[in-house]
Scaffold this motif. Structure first.
Motif, PDB file in Angstrom:
ATOM      1  N   LEU A   1      24.786  58.627  48.588  1.00  0.00           N
ATOM      2  CA  LEU A   1      24.343  58.919  47.225  1.00  0.00           C
ATOM      3  C   LEU A   1      25.479  58.691  46.223  1.00  0.00           C
ATOM      4  O   LEU A   1      25.237  58.213  45.107  1.00  0.00           O
TER       5      LEU A   1
ATOM      6  N   SER B   1      27.332  67.539  43.478  1.00  0.00           N
ATOM      7  CA  SER B   1      27.051  67.006  44.809  1.00  0.00           C
ATOM      8  C   SER B   1      26.961  68.096  45.879  1.00  0.00           C
ATOM      9  O   SER B   1      26.157  67.989  46.806  1.00  0.00           O
TER      10      SER B   1
ATOM     11  N   PHE C   1      28.659  63.342  39.255  1.00  0.00           N
ATOM     12  CA  PHE C   1      28.207  63.457  40.628  1.00  0.00           C
ATOM     13  C   PHE C   1      29.061  64.450  41.418  1.00  0.00           C
ATOM     14  O   PHE C   1      28.537  65.263  42.177  1.00  0.00           O
TER      15      PHE C   1
ATOM     16  N   ASN D   1      20.063  58.279  41.682  1.00  0.00           N
ATOM     17  CA  ASN D   1      21.518  58.189  41.541  1.00  0.00           C
ATOM     18  C   ASN D   1      21.947  56.812  41.064  1.00  0.00           C
ATOM     19  O   ASN D   1      22.894  56.681  40.297  1.00  0.00           O
TER      20      ASN D   1
ATOM     21  N   SER E   1      16.957  60.279  34.845  1.00  0.00           N
ATOM     22  CA  SER E   1      17.481  60.317  36.218  1.00  0.00           C
ATOM     23  C   SER E   1      18.194  61.637  36.519  1.00  0.00           C
ATOM     24  O   SER E   1      17.968  62.241  37.564  1.00  0.00           O
ATOM     25  N   TYR E   2      19.036  62.094  35.606  1.00  0.00           N
ATOM     26  CA  TYR E   2      19.692  63.384  35.838  1.00  0.00           C
ATOM     27  C   TYR E   2      18.701  64.536  35.727  1.00  0.00           C
ATOM     28  O   TYR E   2      18.805  65.524  36.449  1.00  0.00           O
TER      29      TYR E   2
ATOM     30  N   GLN F   1      16.765  64.806  38.952  1.00  0.00           N
ATOM     31  CA  GLN F   1      17.619  65.388  39.990  1.00  0.00           C
ATOM     32  C   GLN F   1      17.736  66.895  39.790  1.00  0.00           C
ATOM     33  O   GLN F   1      17.684  67.664  40.755  1.00  0.00           O
TER      34      GLN F   1
ATOM     35  N   SER G   1      25.448  55.994  43.071  1.00  0.00           N
ATOM     36  CA  SER G   1      25.866  56.256  41.702  1.00  0.00           C
ATOM     37  C   SER G   1      26.840  55.181  41.223  1.00  0.00           C
ATOM     38  O   SER G   1      26.734  54.679  40.103  1.00  0.00           O
TER      39      SER G   1
END
Length: 153
Positions: free
Chosen positions: A49, A32, A28, A114, A86-87, A90, A53
């Motif tokens: 966020l 970020s 992250f 996250n 999920s990643y 993103q 995580s």
């Protein structure tokens, strides 16, 4: 356990590499700033966020429960899938400009992604710890400390 058997040591090396490659405890912070810039987030939203995580790790007990009832390879596949999705979503929200990415860029969806990303490491860690403790039954604490020390760097 015979000292001539290399499989426990190979499994330890594989576990350490797996956790180093997954790296979700440090991911992250790496992306970020881009997330803040591309999604026009305030610092408070970005902090939330980061909390999401970390909060995903609070549900790590689910992976332990799953490991007690399903094969370890399936627990690993679930954790890897959670992290990849999920990643990946993103990443797509930042790199694409389609209508789908505008949905992904919404703050509640990003918060959920996250949380799931943070939880994915628990699934992988559960498998890693079970493999290590099974392969080194007399030295469980030493192996865990060595593994955690390596992951700090």
């Amino acid at each position: 356990m015979s000292s001539s058997n290399p499989l426990p040591w190979l499994s330890l090396v594989a576990v350490i590499w797996l956790q180093a490659v997954i790296g979700t405890n440090t991911n992250f912070a790496a992306y970020s700033s881009q997330l803040k810039q591309y999604l026009s987030l305030s610092q408070l939203q970005l902090n939330s966020l980061a909390f999401a995580s970390d909060a995903g790790k609070l549900f790590g007990w689910v992976s332990g429960l799953a490991a007690a009832h399903i094969p370890l390879w399936l627990v690993l596949v679930i954790g890897s899938t959670l992290g990849f999705v999920s990643y990946g979503l993103q990443f797509l929200s930042i790199t694409t400009t389609s209508e789908t990415s505008s949905f992904l860029r919404s703050y509640p969806v990003m918060f959920l992604l996250n949380t799931v990303a943070g939880n994915s490491i628990c699934w992988v860690n559960t498998v890693c710890y079970i493999v290590v403790t099974r392969n080194f039954p007399l030295d469980q604490q030493v192996v865990k400390v060595a593994e955690l020390t390596f992951l700090r760097f």
